[in-house]
Design a protein around this motif. Structure first.
Motif, short mmCIF file in Angstrom:
data_model
loop_
_atom_site.label_atom_id
_atom_site.label_comp_id
_atom_site.label_asym_id
_atom_site.label_seq_id
_atom_site.Cartn_x
_atom_site.Cartn_y
_atom_site.Cartn_z
N ILE A 31 0.84 -1.19 0.00
CA ILE A 31 0.00 0.00 0.00
C ILE A 31 0.88 1.25 0.00
O ILE A 31 1.79 1.38 0.83
N ASP A 32 0.60 2.15 -0.92
CA ASP A 32 1.34 3.41 -0.98
C ASP A 32 0.67 4.52 -0.18
O ASP A 32 1.33 5.48 0.22
N LEU A 33 -0.62 4.40 0.05
CA LEU A 33 -1.37 5.45 0.73
C LEU A 33 -0.89 5.61 2.17
O LEU A 33 -0.83 4.65 2.93
N ARG A 34 -0.57 6.83 2.54
CA ARG A 34 -0.23 7.15 3.92
C ARG A 34 -1.51 7.58 4.64
O ARG A 34 -1.99 8.70 4.46
N LEU A 35 -2.07 6.70 5.44
CA LEU A 35 -3.25 7.08 6.21
C LEU A 35 -2.87 8.11 7.26
O LEU A 35 -1.81 8.01 7.87
N PRO A 36 -3.72 9.09 7.50
CA PRO A 36 -3.40 10.10 8.52
C PRO A 36 -3.35 9.53 9.93
O PRO A 36 -2.69 10.07 10.80
N VAL A 259 4.83 0.19 6.21
CA VAL A 259 3.52 0.02 6.84
C VAL A 259 2.49 -0.12 5.73
O VAL A 259 2.50 0.65 4.76
N ASP A 260 1.65 -1.13 5.84
CA ASP A 260 0.61 -1.40 4.85
C ASP A 260 -0.70 -1.66 5.59
O ASP A 260 -0.76 -2.53 6.46
N VAL A 261 -1.73 -0.91 5.23
CA VAL A 261 -3.03 -1.07 5.90
C VAL A 261 -4.03 -1.65 4.92
O VAL A 261 -4.35 -1.04 3.89
N LEU A 262 -4.53 -2.84 5.25
CA LEU A 262 -5.61 -3.45 4.48
C LEU A 262 -6.86 -3.52 5.36
O LEU A 262 -6.88 -2.97 6.46
N ALA A 263 -7.90 -4.15 4.87
CA ALA A 263 -9.20 -4.06 5.54
C ALA A 263 -9.15 -4.48 7.00
O ALA A 263 -9.63 -3.75 7.87
N THR A 264 -8.57 -5.64 7.30
CA THR A 264 -8.57 -6.12 8.68
C THR A 264 -7.19 -6.17 9.30
O THR A 264 -7.07 -6.41 10.50
N ASN A 265 -6.16 -5.95 8.51
CA ASN A 265 -4.78 -6.11 8.98
C ASN A 265 -3.95 -4.86 8.75
O ASN A 265 -4.00 -4.26 7.67
N THR A 266 -3.15 -4.51 9.75
CA THR A 266 -2.13 -3.46 9.61
C THR A 266 -0.77 -4.12 9.74
O THR A 266 -0.46 -4.75 10.75
N TYR A 267 0.05 -3.99 8.70
CA TYR A 267 1.35 -4.66 8.63
C TYR A 267 2.49 -3.65 8.82
O TYR A 267 2.54 -2.63 8.12
N TYR A 268 3.38 -3.94 9.76
CA TYR A 268 4.59 -3.14 9.95
C TYR A 268 5.82 -4.04 9.83
O TYR A 268 5.78 -5.21 10.23
N THR A 269 6.91 -3.48 9.31
CA THR A 269 8.20 -4.16 9.32
C THR A 269 9.25 -3.20 9.87
O THR A 269 9.29 -2.02 9.48
N PHE A 270 10.10 -3.72 10.79
CA PHE A 270 11.13 -2.92 11.44
C PHE A 270 12.48 -3.63 11.33
O PHE A 270 12.55 -4.86 11.33
N GLU A 271 13.52 -2.83 11.28
CA GLU A 271 14.87 -3.36 11.37
C GLU A 271 15.36 -3.14 12.79
O GLU A 271 15.43 -2.01 13.28
N GLY A 492 -12.29 0.70 -9.85
CA GLY A 492 -11.51 1.91 -10.00
C GLY A 492 -10.08 1.61 -10.38
O GLY A 492 -9.78 1.25 -11.50
N ASP A 493 -9.20 1.74 -9.39
CA ASP A 493 -7.79 1.47 -9.63
C ASP A 493 -7.10 1.25 -8.29
O ASP A 493 -7.77 1.05 -7.27
N LYS A 494 -5.77 1.29 -8.29
CA LYS A 494 -5.02 1.07 -7.06
C LYS A 494 -5.36 2.12 -6.00
O LYS A 494 -5.45 1.81 -4.80
N MET A 495 -5.56 3.36 -6.41
CA MET A 495 -5.89 4.41 -5.44
C MET A 495 -7.22 4.09 -4.74
O MET A 495 -7.34 4.22 -3.52
N TYR A 496 -8.20 3.69 -5.53
CA TYR A 496 -9.51 3.39 -4.97
C TYR A 496 -9.41 2.18 -4.03
O TYR A 496 -9.98 2.18 -2.93
N ALA A 497 -8.65 1.18 -4.43
CA ALA A 497 -8.48 -0.02 -3.61
C ALA A 497 -7.80 0.32 -2.28
O ALA A 497 -8.15 -0.23 -1.23
N GLU A 498 -6.85 1.23 -2.31
CA GLU A 498 -6.15 1.60 -1.08
C GLU A 498 -7.02 2.42 -0.15
O GLU A 498 -6.95 2.28 1.08
#
Length: 901
Positions: A31-36, A259-271, A492-498
């Motif tokens: 996901i490219d969208l940065r949720l506020p 960070v990627d936010v989908l409908a039920t899951n929020t994914y983070y990866t850290f080093e 729509g497209d990727k924007m709408y999906a995000e």
């Protein structure tokens, strides 16, 4: 009943605790969208905790109200500790120099007489004419520890307190702590050190800088404060404290990689040095599984991966605080260790437990308990400093306390969980966090538990069920993530999906689901940050697309209570109610109720708005069900409202509409469209019932109204904001149903004309609501966009909206009401209306998924009537047969029957 876009049926569950697969840590799509603001732990309007930062370890998690509700996370790798969630506590204010009212009823000189200038703050000011009064000051019914009432609107209180200090006191790390409502200023010996502007906050802190401490002196000091109350509740309380926090072991900051936010899951990866950490926050709120949707427990899955090919000694840490269970920071709490069925739980809540006591908008829950179970690890209850220090030094938790009572925020303990991987290259596990509200909602003066607990299930049983079915539930969550994303992408497209992926939990978590009277299902929204009303009809209306798509039973569950209320002796108006009360009290409308005005209007209600909403929603439900069984239960009421629309909707008087925040407006063109669609919706339902005479009558009325509207609203190349003035415009989002239902009510290509006009009015961040200002609503933009004829035209509306969500500086769960030039929030946040973002998906999938009507069952074949003309269910001629049912006429045009195609 067949559901449109129904998700996978409930599958048999198997014991699967701890059975994880690598795919659980990989988002279906990046996901490219940065949720506020990013969803972390959510379930309902009270259990709603978010990260308002781009990096999870850049600040504390917050409730949607902006109150800090810390959830912390660390990973220890080869003895080095990395913080991936939350921030280190900056202070422990456990030494008091000047107490606040939660410690004692302090005394001070005070006055409510207006003071000019700042002379009254000076040490040598003569305050002998002021009275000696006890703090805190304010509205006792709204705030705790009030010892001197002060609550007049547009009034002020001035307070002078003295404190004797030694040089050794001044040398310490000092903080002022204050609570206020509204405008607050604080002075040290005549020098201002705090100025808040118009806000109302509790437990705020300001660290005294060296410059500020320079205003202090040995001996007597004057700490003075002024608070101005604009309207509503009033409050003033403040004190001076010493920070006695000792240095923690060196804890590094993990480097967030994604960070990627989908409908039920929020994914983070850290080093974290030589190890990568993947963390997934899952709210298993499956829209077609009511038990899971309503269960207030979330998963926190975690995976570690060596990034140098070597084994590493790794420990995972998760913690939270009693602050998740309080409304104000000065509420006393009790935290304890409990054991149930062999499982230890750390839980915390207020000592007062004022169950369902408060009905208000921008508040947090202060009853019930937050739970952190030992499942898959160990738990401990201890002070924050002790827990973090022992974990950082030893990779484990200190010995747990059995219970800890706290009378203030600085004394709150930490509820901690840890899991020791040992020496590994890769490994994964999961933890859980939950919140039991005990009693969740009050409906018509009767208390109810959430749907998940309707049969007596306890929070402990719920934890065990989610533990045992982890693998199955996670798979189904991923399936829903995929469905939501793919449906939006196809429309729509990727924007709408995000956008849709990022606002699914946002929408669902603004509701409470329960089983009410007679075993009926009820789904109550809270009008977050907009009055706090329960089941506001003009929220139920814009959020409806997501529920029409994925579970219309939830749409019915929102509408059912409004019908029941309006049919009772509690409501005696010929139109629909606005709401059912102030959450969590659904005991009757709390929005302004008025009797008829001198001109027969109802300025304090929304007669056309809410009646049009309810009938339109009923018509949609009937089309999806293929029958009118839901509407039939309330048919006399539906007809009464339809008659009200037909009589009053052509040229609305000065009535409120859902856009009341933009100001009152007579002759509202878009409100008239709503009334017209309501009349048409009633006609469609009558036709489905087989009552052709009634159907024809009301459809003829709707067409007549639409023709008059087109002439009255026409303003050259578009249609005006009102029916009586030129030089204005507005979004006619209510017209979307005319396209969705294929009625073509509005003549002369009215919809196409409007849609061609809007692009000229777009700003950088979207299409304004109307010509009065640059403000707009995300839900109405998406409704309007759904009327576009081409994908390219749809994108013209979508792209600026995506840009707004991606760039807004307002770090709250997507604000639906914003400025289209600056991308800043005007008002509202965390509201369920974002369900309206699904309107285009609903539009694209409506015809192929609705159930054919069973209202008229006779059938003919092509050879029975030659030549044939085809019409839809509203009598509009079609060029060819449509899927489903068609009206067929013979060559004389007077024999109409139905044929299945």
């Amino acid at each position: 009943m067949k559901k449109i876009m129904t998700l996978a049926a409930v599958m048999a569950v198997t014991l699967s605790a701890g059975a994880q697969t690598p795919e659980f840590f990989e988002p279906y799509k990046t996901i490219d969208l940065r949720l506020p603001s990013v969803p972390i732990f959510v379930n309902d309007p009270y259990v709603s905790f978010w990260s308002p930062c781009d990096e999870l370890n850049a600040g504390n998690t917050c409730h949607w109200t902006d109150d800090e509700k810390p959830i912390d996370g660390m990973l220890r790798v080869d003895g080095v500790t990395y913080r991936f969630m939350g921030v280190e506590r900056e202070y422990v204010l456990d030494q008091t120099l000047l107490p606040m009212a939660d410690e004692e009823a302090w005394e001070a000189k005070a006055t409510t007489k207006k003071q000019t200038g700042t002379g009254w703050t000076a040490p040598d000011f003569d305050d002998s004419s002021w009275e000696t009064k006890k703090g805190a000051f304010g509205t006792a019914k709204e705030y705790p520890h009030v010892n001197t009432p002060w609550e007049d609107a547009n009034s002020d209180v001035y307070v002078r307190r003295t404190v004797n200090l030694k040089a050794s006191d001044i040398a310490k790390d000092l903080y002022v702590v204050f609570s206020h409502d509204d405008v607050f200023e604080l002075y040290i010996n005549g020098h201002r050190v705090v100025s808040t502007g118009e806000t109302w906050l509790q437990g705020e802190t300001t660290r005294l800088t060296d410059t500020m401490k320079g205003f202090l002196k040995e001996g007597e000091n004057v700490i003075a404060a002024h608070c101005h109350n604009t309207t509503g509740g009033a409050y003033l309380d403040y004190g001076l404290f010493v920070n006695s926090k000792t240095e923690n072991p060196d804890i590094k900051k993990a480097v967030q990689k994604s960070v990627d936010v989908l409908a039920t899951n929020t994914y983070y990866t850290f080093e974290c040095g030589p190890v990568m950490l993947d963390v997934v926050f899952t709210a298993p709120m499956l829209i077609d599984n009511l038990d899971l949707l309503s269960t207030p427990i979330n998963y926190i899955s975690y995976q570690v991966r060596s990034n140098d090919g070597k084994e590493h000694d790794v420990q995972f840490y998760l913690a939270t605080s009693p602050e998740l269970a309080v409304n104000t920071s000065n509420q006393a709490t009790l935290s304890s260790l409990k054991s149930e069925n062999g499982i230890k739980y750390i839980c915390a809540g207020t000592t007062e437990q004022p169950v369902l006591a408060k009905g208000s908008d921008g508040i947090c829950i202060d009853w019930g308990f937050v739970y952190l179970p030992q499942i898959n690890g160990t738990v401990s209850l201890a002070s924050t400093l002790e827990v973090e220090s022992v974990f950082a030094n030893e990779g484990k938790l200190p010995r747990t306390k059995i219970s800890v009572a706290s009378t203030k925020q600085s004394k709150n303990p930490t509820l901690a969980f840890t899991y020791d991987f040992g020496k590994i290259k890769t490994g994964s596990n999961f933890a859980m966090i939950g919140y039991d509200e005990v009693w969740d909602i009050e409906y018509m003066n009767q208390r109810y538990k959430g749907y998940w607990a309707r049969n007596g299930k306890t929070i402990y049983q719920a934890f065990e069920e989610l533990r045992d079915n982890y693998t199955d539930i996670m798979k189904r969550c991923r399936e829903l993530d995929k469905r939501i994303y793919d449906d939006a992408f196809a429309s729509g497209d990727k924007m709408y999906a995000e956008i849709l992926s990022g606002t699914y939990r946002h929408c669902i978590a603004a509701h409470k689901l329960f089983e009410g009277p007679n075993g009926n299902l009820y789904f109550f929204s809270k009008e977050n940050n907009s009055g706090g009303f329960v089941n506001t009809v003009d929220l139920t209306y814009p959020e409806s697309p997501i529920f029409f798509l994925y579970n219309p039973e939830l749409q019915k569950a929102m509408m059912r209570s409004i019908f029941e209320y309006c049919r009772s002796d509690r409501w005696n108006f010929p139109f629909a109610a606005h709401d059912l009360g102030i959450y969590p009290h659904a005991n009757g409308q709390r929005y302004s109720i008025t009797s008829p005005d001198a001109d027969g209007g109802f300025a304090g209600n929304m007669p056309l708005e809410e009646s049009g909403n309810m009938i339109t929603l009923c018509a949609m439900i009937s089309m999806l069900d293929g029958n009118t069984s839901f509407a039939d239960q309330y048919w006399d009421t539906v007809k009464q409202w339809a008659d009200y629309l037909a009589e009053n909707g052509q040229d609305p008087e000065n009535q409120l509409c859902t856009d009341d925040f933009a100001g009152h407006l007579a002759h509202n063109a878009n409100l008239s469209v709503k009334a017209i669609m309501g009349v048409a919706g009633f006609a469609e339902m009558a036709r489905m019932k087989g009552d052709i005479e009634t159907a024809d009558k009301y459809m003829a009325k709707a067409r007549e109204m639409a023709e008059i509207w087109e002439k009255d609203a026409r303003d050259g190349d578009h249609y005006g904001l009102t029916l009586d003035k030129t030089g204005t415009w507005s979004q006619k989002y209510n017209m979307v149903w005319d396209k969705l239902w294929g009625l073509n009510l509005f003549p002369n290509n009215a919809m196409k004309r409007e849609m061609a006009y809007y692009p000229r009015k777009q700003n950088t961040y979207g299409l304004p609501l109307d010509s009065r200002s640059d403000q707009s609503k995300t839900d109405w933009i998406m409704w309007t966009a759904a009327m576009a004829d081409t994908d390219e035209d749809f994108q013209r509306f979508l792209a600026p909206l995506y840009k707004y969500i991606n760039e807004t500086p307002s770090r709250v769960p997507v604000c639906d009401y914003y400025n289209t030039k600056t991308a800043t929030r005007i008002n509202f946040k965390a509201r369920s209306v974002v369900g309206g973002h699904w309107m285009k998906v609903l539009m694209d999938n409506f015809d192929k998924n609705k159930v054919p009507s069973t209202g008229i069952t006779s059938a003919v074949t092509d050879k029975d009537f030659e030549p044939m003309s085809y019409y839809n269910m509203s009598g509009v001629k079609l060029s060819s047969p449509a899927k489903g049912l068609n009206i067929v006429t013979d060559k004389e045009g007077d024999a109409k029957k139905i044929v299945m195609e």
